[in-house]
Design a protein around this motif. Structure first.
Motif, short mmCIF file in Angstrom:
data_model
loop_
_atom_site.label_atom_id
_atom_site.label_comp_id
_atom_site.label_asym_id
_atom_site.label_seq_id
_atom_site.Cartn_x
_atom_site.Cartn_y
_atom_site.Cartn_z
N LEU A 176 -11.23 98.34 -4.72
CA LEU A 176 -11.22 99.05 -3.43
C LEU A 176 -9.87 98.80 -2.77
N PHE A 177 -9.15 99.88 -2.44
CA PHE A 177 -7.80 99.70 -1.90
C PHE A 177 -7.40 100.90 -1.05
N LYS A 178 -6.38 100.69 -0.21
CA LYS A 178 -5.91 101.70 0.73
C LYS A 178 -5.12 102.79 0.00
N ASN A 179 -5.35 104.00 0.38
CA ASN A 179 -4.64 105.14 -0.23
C ASN A 179 -3.36 105.40 0.55
N ASP A 180 -2.35 104.52 0.33
CA ASP A 180 -1.11 104.61 1.11
C ASP A 180 0.07 105.09 0.29
N ASP A 181 -0.17 105.65 -0.89
CA ASP A 181 0.85 106.19 -1.78
C ASP A 181 1.76 105.13 -2.40
N ASN A 182 1.44 103.86 -2.21
CA ASN A 182 2.27 102.80 -2.78
C ASN A 182 1.57 102.02 -3.90
N PHE A 183 0.31 102.32 -4.13
CA PHE A 183 -0.41 101.68 -5.24
C PHE A 183 -0.19 102.48 -6.52
N TYR A 184 -0.17 101.78 -7.64
CA TYR A 184 -0.06 102.44 -8.94
C TYR A 184 -0.63 101.51 -10.01
N TYR A 185 -1.01 102.10 -11.14
CA TYR A 185 -1.53 101.34 -12.27
C TYR A 185 -0.43 101.18 -13.32
N ASP A 186 -0.42 100.00 -13.96
CA ASP A 186 0.59 99.68 -14.96
C ASP A 186 -0.09 99.14 -16.20
N GLY A 187 0.36 99.61 -17.37
CA GLY A 187 -0.21 99.14 -18.64
C GLY A 187 -1.11 100.19 -19.26
N ASN A 188 -0.85 100.50 -20.53
CA ASN A 188 -1.64 101.55 -21.19
C ASN A 188 -3.09 101.15 -21.39
N ILE A 189 -3.33 99.84 -21.57
CA ILE A 189 -4.70 99.33 -21.73
C ILE A 189 -4.85 98.07 -20.89
#
Length: 620
Positions: free
Chosen positions: A133-146
């Motif tokens: 659960l996190f804020k939708n502030d355009d600064n979050f991203y996912y890293d790593g293919n798996i």
């Protein structure tokens, strides 16, 4: 709340071939979330067709072997103030949603969610923490293919919460049907080809290899992970996997050394005490295992405080097993009560308390115990039917019964005897035998003629009835499973007199059922009869080291030191790799005040094992 307006929350999922799950969850999401965003990566099971009929934000994307790529696309599609990221095989309920709404009012960047992995039946369910659960502030991203990780451009520290979701994706049939192992291995191989020394990918590859029981290959990846993963958040997980690989390749001495080093290195994690105890128990070092578990729990048993609750659940389960072996009834009750609170009335734990007290429950006391000590209607229902608690069974409506066996007992309680016979006959193998045993015990009170006649069609039950009536019974091929099932059901339904009659017929059955009956008797604390049954078995099967040891354990709890010495010595002769017989020999000799013999035994074994508190504390 911002300006008096409730925060909008988006629930986001990436899916493939998840129609069965989505049919159940999407209606709930639409009811409880402001926005539902789903991306499909190539379903062929009707998922796409189903989602196209729903009033949600749904798109499709090509699968490029990258979980983070799809998750980042979900972030771009989401418009809510906060995002809850879920998988299709995870479940939340209204309690979760209500708590989540309160949590986001604190306006933090991100929040931890506890995830309980629901595994196969009778398995203990593991929990871990993740940021969902996190804020939708355009600064979050996912890293790593798996095993992708959520990151923030400016960094973030997630807030702790009491939010709990359940994940059903690690049940064995689910893993097998979806080919998760094959998919994960392929992605990890691609990642390691690009970056062979990546600690995180080597660690995750080891996990996949361990699930395939390729422990030596997993160790190769773990050594790389340990070398390049120092100080990482998952470093202790690397060491845990290394120890389990050593255990599963039976390198117990190496595993023990590694576990002791891990205890020193990761001081706040009780998992390594639990793992060390597992290693010690593999070689029969029960007293040393108990000592290490007590160290790991610290003051937990006294004050109920702990840093890592899941690992302490495991420790407590192991201590419960040892307490049962030692017939330490006070500690059995104490540990069980703590576990009931920690595991939300785990049925196996409650059953252990019931088994301890079963011979003392009178009238409706068992019903009251279950009602007062077990949370959750489902747990109460299971126990009412397991122990044939009539008052509890009467309270359960037929439309809430989920198993064929429980339905039959409900039919019995409503006097629908012909239907009882019909539906029991439809059961197969052991299920039918257990149900017949349950009905046999029930019918002792009612003596329904049609039920009695039906039961007597079974030649084993017919022989038992003849034996009880003093008639001569010829030894033929009777069914030992029926005999064992009857004994257990008579114990659970507290039919003591009938039990005493039936058990006298044990010699009509093969010796393996004497052992099986002994195990049943031991489980319900009928120790005198269990010892007698085991002794009869050992006269026929003298090479069973485990039964010699079981009997020695029971004899020790009954303070029969000489008999314990006899049985423990035999167990040691048959299995010199197990140290438990030696422990019992030393303990029995101490009770007899044979100190010289104690020292003699210690001198013989002290060089065989290292780090033994049990031995070291006794050396003169």
């Amino acid at each position: 709340m911002e300006g008096g307006v409730q925060m909008n929350i988006t629930v986001a999922l990436m899916v493939k071939n998840e129609k069965q799950n989505l049919v159940e969850t999407v209606p709930f999401f639409k009811q409880h979330f402001d926005e539902v965003v789903i991306i499909d990566t190539g379903s062929t099971d009707g998922t796409v067709e189903y989602l196209n009929t729903q009033d949600i934000k749904f798109t499709q994307a090509k699968w490029n072997y990258s979980f983070s790529e799809i998750r980042n696309k979900l972030l771009k599609e989401a418009t809510g103030d906060y995002i809850l990221m879920l998988d299709a095989d995870e479940r939340i309920d209204e309690e979760f949603v209500n708590e989540m709404r309160k949590v986001v009012e604190t306006k933090q960047l991100s929040y931890e969610v506890k995830i309980m992995n629901i595994t196969d039946a009778n398995s203990l369910n593991l929990t871990h923490i993740n940021i969902r659960l996190f804020k939708n502030d355009d600064n979050f991203y996912y890293d790593g293919n798996i095993h992708e990780q959520l990151k923030h451009v400016h960094g973030h520290t997630p807030q702790k919460t009491s939010l709990l979701l359940r994940h059903y994706g690690y049940r064995s049939e689910v893993v097998k049907s979806k080919g998760k192992r094959k998919r994960n291995m392929r992605i990890l191989q691609m990642e390691l080809k690009r970056d062979p020394n990546n600690a995180f990918h080597n660690f995750n590859m080891s996990t996949e290899l361990m699930n395939l029981k390729k422990y030596n290959e997993a160790l190769m990846h773990l050594k790389k992970a340990a070398k390049h993963g120092k100080g990482r958040s998952y470093e202790s997980e690397i060491y845990r996997n290394m120890i389990y690989c050593l255990i599963n390749t039976k390198r117990y001495d190496d595993a023990e050394e590694f576990a002791r080093e891990s205890i020193k290195h990761f001081k706040d994690e009780t998992r390594f005490y639990f793992i060390l105890a597992q290693i010690l128990l593999k070689t029969g070092r029960v007293e040393d295992a108990e000592f290490e578990m007590q160290k790991g729990l610290g003051a937990f048993l006294n004050v109920g405080k702990t840093k890592d609750g899941t690992e302490n659940v495991y420790l407590l389960f192991e201590m419960l097993k040892i307490s049962k072996r030692k017939r330490d009834f006070d500690r059995i009750i104490k540990i069980s009560n703590i576990l009931i609170q920690m595991t939300n009335s785990n049925v196996n734990v409650v059953s252990e308390i019931i088994n301890v007290m079963l011979q003392n429950f009178k009238g409706e006391e068992l019903y009251e115990f279950i009602k007062n000590n077990v949370s959750g209607e489902e747990n109460q229902t299971r126990l009412f039917f397991e122990y044939s608690v009539r008052q509890g069974i009467k309270e359960i409506p037929m439309n809430r019964i989920t198993t064929a066996q429980d339905r039959i007992i409900k039919l019995w309680e409503t006097s629908k005897y012909e239907q009882v016979i019909k539906e029991t006959n439809a059961l197969k193998d052991s299920s039918k035998i257990k149900m017949m045993a349950k009905i046999y015990a029930h019918n002792l009170d009612r003596q329904k003629e049609n039920i009695s006649s039906w039961l007597l069609e079974n030649k084993t039950i017919q022989a038992i009835e003849s034996f009880k009536n003093g008639e001569e019974v010829r030894k033929v091929n009777f069914d030992g499973q029926v005999f064992s099932a009857l004994l257990e059901e008579l114990i659970k339904q507290q039919k003591t007199e009938e039990f005493s009659n039936v058990i006298q017929m044990f010699h009509y059955f093969p010796a393996k059922f004497w052992k099986e009956s002994g195990d049943i008797l031991e489980r319900y604390y009928f120790d005198d009869v269990a010892i007698s049954m085991y002794s009869q078995y050992l006269q026929s099967v003298s090479g069973d080291a485990d039964v010699w040891l079981k009997t020695a354990e029971l004899l020790y709890t009954q303070e029969k030191w000489d008999d314990c010495l006899l049985f423990a010595n035999k167990a040691s002769q048959l299995n010199s790799k197990s140290f438990r017989p030696v422990e019992l020999i030393i303990l029995s000799l101490e009770k007899k005040n044979e100190i010289q013999l104690v020292n003699q035994v210690i001198d013989e074994v002290k060089n065989q094992i290292s780090h033994s508190h049990f031995i070291n504390s006794r050396q003169m």
